[in-house]
Motif scaffolding. Sequence first.
Motif, PDB file in Angstrom:
ATOM      1  N   THR A  25       0.831  -1.205   0.000  1.00 13.42           N
ATOM      2  CA  THR A  25       0.000   0.000   0.000  1.00 13.42           C
ATOM      3  C   THR A  25       0.864   1.253   0.000  1.00 13.42           C
ATOM      4  O   THR A  25       0.605   2.209  -0.747  1.00 13.42           O
ATOM      5  N   THR A  26       1.915   1.264   0.815  1.00 16.13           N
ATOM      6  CA  THR A  26       2.807   2.417   0.847  1.00 16.13           C
ATOM      7  C   THR A  26       3.625   2.515  -0.436  1.00 16.13           C
ATOM      8  O   THR A  26       3.879   3.623  -0.940  1.00 16.13           O
ATOM      9  N   ALA A  27       4.038   1.389  -0.999  1.00 19.21           N
ATOM     10  CA  ALA A  27       4.783   1.412  -2.256  1.00 19.21           C
ATOM     11  C   ALA A  27       3.930   1.964  -3.392  1.00 19.21           C
ATOM     12  O   ALA A  27       4.415   2.747  -4.231  1.00 19.21           O
ATOM     13  N   ALA A  28       2.649   1.588  -3.427  1.00 16.84           N
ATOM     14  CA  ALA A  28       1.761   2.121  -4.456  1.00 16.84           C
ATOM     15  C   ALA A  28       1.555   3.620  -4.277  1.00 16.84           C
ATOM     16  O   ALA A  28       1.461   4.369  -5.266  1.00 16.84           O
ATOM     17  N   TYR A  29       1.507   4.065  -3.028  1.00 16.39           N
ATOM     18  CA  TYR A  29       1.404   5.512  -2.787  1.00 16.39           C
ATOM     19  C   TYR A  29       2.672   6.224  -3.225  1.00 16.39           C
ATOM     20  O   TYR A  29       2.614   7.324  -3.802  1.00 16.39           O
ATOM     21  N   TYR A  30       3.822   5.620  -2.995  1.00  8.43           N
ATOM     22  CA  TYR A  30       5.099   6.221  -3.407  1.00  8.43           C
ATOM     23  C   TYR A  30       5.181   6.340  -4.927  1.00  8.43           C
ATOM     24  O   TYR A  30       5.733   7.316  -5.457  1.00  8.43           O
ATOM     25  N   LEU A  31       4.592   5.386  -5.633  1.00  8.00           N
ATOM     26  CA  LEU A  31       4.564   5.419  -7.096  1.00  8.00           C
ATOM     27  C   LEU A  31       3.419   6.262  -7.638  1.00  8.00           C
ATOM     28  O   LEU A  31       3.215   6.304  -8.854  1.00  8.00           O
ATOM     29  N   GLN A  32       2.673   6.912  -6.742  1.00 11.36           N
ATOM     30  CA  GLN A  32       1.567   7.795  -7.096  1.00 11.36           C
ATOM     31  C   GLN A  32       0.497   7.070  -7.914  1.00 11.36           C
ATOM     32  O   GLN A  32      -0.061   7.604  -8.872  1.00 11.36           O
ATOM     33  N   LEU A  33       0.206   5.852  -7.488  1.00  5.27           N
ATOM     34  CA  LEU A  33      -0.830   5.076  -8.156  1.00  5.27           C
ATOM     35  C   LEU A  33      -2.233   5.382  -7.623  1.00  5.27           C
ATOM     36  O   LEU A  33      -3.224   4.976  -8.243  1.00  5.27           O
ATOM     37  N   TYR A  34      -2.330   6.064  -6.505  1.00  6.84           N
ATOM     38  CA  TYR A  34      -3.629   6.396  -5.932  1.00  6.84           C
ATOM     39  C   TYR A  34      -3.465   7.566  -4.974  1.00  6.84           C
ATOM     40  O   TYR A  34      -2.346   7.910  -4.555  1.00  6.84           O
ATOM     41  N   ASN A  38      -8.491   8.502  -0.874  1.00  5.65           N
ATOM     42  CA  ASN A  38      -9.508   7.626  -1.449  1.00  5.65           C
ATOM     43  C   ASN A  38      -9.676   6.333  -0.665  1.00  5.65           C
ATOM     44  O   ASN A  38     -10.647   5.599  -0.901  1.00  5.65           O
ATOM     45  N   ILE A  39      -8.734   6.033   0.227  1.00  9.94           N
ATOM     46  CA  ILE A  39      -8.853   4.827   1.059  1.00  9.94           C
ATOM     47  C   ILE A  39      -8.975   5.179   2.534  1.00  9.94           C
ATOM     48  O   ILE A  39      -9.029   4.291   3.379  1.00  9.94           O
ATOM     49  N   PHE A  65       6.871   6.247   3.050  1.00  6.97           N
ATOM     50  CA  PHE A  65       8.171   5.701   3.429  1.00  6.97           C
ATOM     51  C   PHE A  65       8.905   6.715   4.314  1.00  6.97           C
ATOM     52  O   PHE A  65       9.163   7.850   3.903  1.00  6.97           O
ATOM     53  N   SER A  66       9.239   6.290   5.514  1.00  8.73           N
ATOM     54  CA  SER A  66       9.881   7.169   6.484  1.00  8.73           C
ATOM     55  C   SER A  66      10.388   6.301   7.625  1.00  8.73           C
ATOM     56  O   SER A  66      10.168   5.079   7.664  1.00  8.73           O
ATOM     57  N   PHE A  67      11.054   6.939   8.569  1.00  3.63           N
ATOM     58  CA  PHE A  67      11.534   6.207   9.737  1.00  3.63           C
ATOM     59  C   PHE A  67      10.375   5.664  10.574  1.00  3.63           C
ATOM     60  O   PHE A  67      10.412   4.495  10.996  1.00  3.63           O
ATOM     61  N   PRO A  68       9.310   6.442  10.862  1.00  8.63           N
ATOM     62  CA  PRO A  68       8.174   5.858  11.593  1.00  8.63           C
ATOM     63  C   PRO A  68       7.539   4.681  10.870  1.00  8.63           C
ATOM     64  O   PRO A  68       7.126   3.702  11.509  1.00  8.63           O
ATOM     65  N   PHE A  69       7.448   4.757   9.521  1.00 13.79           N
ATOM     66  CA  PHE A  69       6.884   3.625   8.776  1.00 13.79           C
ATOM     67  C   PHE A  69       7.734   2.376   8.963  1.00 13.79           C
ATOM     68  O   PHE A  69       7.209   1.274   9.155  1.00 13.79           O
TER      69      PHE A  69
END
Length: 280
Positions: A25-34, A38-39, A65-69
Amino acid sequence: MSTPAEYYRSLPPVSKVYGVACLMTTAAYYLQLYNPWNIALDYGLVFKRLQIWRLFTNFFFLGPFSFPFAIRLIMIARYGVSLERGPFDKRTADYVWMFVFGALSLLVIALVPFFRSPFLGVSLVFMIIYIWSREFPNARINIYGLVSLKGFYLPWAMLVLDLIFGNPIMPDIIGMLAGHLYYFLTVLHPLAGGKYIFKTPFFIYKLVAYWGEGAQMNSPVQSDPSAGIAFRGRSHRLGGNTQTRSTSTESNASSTQHPQNHQSNNNSTVFRGRSYRLNG
């Protein structure tokens, strides 16, 4: 493990699926897929526009993607896996039910405006940490290699660290509330003499069996004996030891006063059948 692939295959199923879902989910957000909104959890859109998926998808977003993640993902890999391999060993259905109950509890808590949060994934991870801290209260842990403390204090230590780093602490608090509610219903209340009514629904057993994990016995959470449970001593003092001592004392006294009767009864019980056959 020698390779990442072997480590991945060695992970238990529930923690592996949830961790991978959060990572993807975070990788898809990093790739700006969504767009993450919206979720996100929005009860107005859920009830007015019937966007039901928001009740599920918000649990899989732990932030960019970050240190807390990275810390949240490590918590799933360490403490979630430890729970699944320890108290929930061979009880995959019960572990799935723990996740389902935690998600439902968080959704109910999020109805309160003060506790409202668009993403409840961090709260679900904190619920896992809280339950782990109660199942392994005496385990020694190190935080960033600087502080050593008992597992019982792990949620509070992570709460303080989020406060120091400037991260929101409300998701941590509601996660601890959901974790304590689950632990009270499944461990503390039955140990105190209450009836265990918090049973895993049958359809979850069917679902787990369908995916090839088998149907496990439905039982309260069994803790690691070497780690111990907080409050276990108090719950086991409710008259059990007194009755055991009185029973053993009476049995010892009766055996001392009538040793011959005990011996004769034992002989007749053991050899009665054969003696009659021989004489007959």
